[in-house]
Design an enzyme around this catalytic site. Sequence first.
Site, PDB file in Angstrom:
ATOM      1  CE  LYS A 131      73.259   5.105  -8.517  1.00  0.00           C
ATOM      2  NZ  LYS A 131      73.610   4.313  -9.725  1.00  0.00           N
ATOM      3  CE1 TYR A 167      70.863   7.975  -8.280  1.00  0.00           C
ATOM      4  CE2 TYR A 167      72.433   8.951  -6.432  1.00  0.00           C
ATOM      5  CZ  TYR A 167      72.033   8.455  -7.812  1.00  0.00           C
ATOM      6  OH  TYR A 167      73.047   8.423  -8.585  1.00  0.00           O
TER       7      TYR A 167
END
Length: 293
Positions: A161, A157
């Site tokens: 990002k 994740y």
Amino acid sequence: MKAAGARVLLTGASGGIGQAAAEALVGASASVMLVGRSPARLAAQARALLRECKDPMKPQVEWYAADLTRTASITGLAEVAAGWGANVVVHNAGLPGFGRLEALSATEMAQVLHLNLFVPMLLTQTLLPHLRALPEARILFVGSVLGRLGLPGYSVYSASKFGLRGFAESLRRELGDTRIGVQYLGPRSTRTAFNSEAVSHYNAATATAMDDPQSVARALVDLLESGAVERFLGFPEKLAVRLNGLVPAWLDGAFTKHRASLPALSQPATLSLDCPPEGPTDADTHSLMHSSP
């Protein structure tokens, strides 16, 4: 840019932050095109937004149903958004990716990177000719504090990002001689259904503070109107972001509790990429747009 003059294309509009962002934008008199997968949810959301809007001028609220995990849907969305006159793009759609790296399958990793990073890149690229022709335009990426601060359990994740923030920063500099502003919003953990039970346990065990989606939505509108290039939410997260940028190794020892709070590893994930990443979806919906009265 004032929200009252904005025509906002909002992806991930039916999610927790997406719903709150739509309410905050419409409440600030922005017109909004909601983008999500479920026509029924989007239609109900559009009706509710207009019903609850206090502005006597009633800004436009429209919706467009598409599964953005399917690359082919992006061209149609961009065409409709340009025809509608969108001058703000808010990239909010995304997938979570939590757990030890060994526990994540190749398909799960591909889905997270595809929707969180590649889709915003491709949709931005497709819309740029339209945005360049406008007197003023904005591209706003809803990222995460984890786009500047890597935590145990968020390797994939965070990669998505970190990549999204890097894309926003590079694009902002690339478009520095245009009338297109590029912005990045980095919320910390937020109380939405985006968080699994495992994430909730992890947050409780590590005393991780959480914001409500309405506060993130207010920050989004404030960022849009301020013109600032990026903003991270929460303390001590904002401080940790700064320290991590200056001396990242200093924080390596601060996450012992986080490592210990990760779910136990039952068995390693298997390699499986037999089908393209599609992500969770209510149904395979055809693309359509509805203008709410």
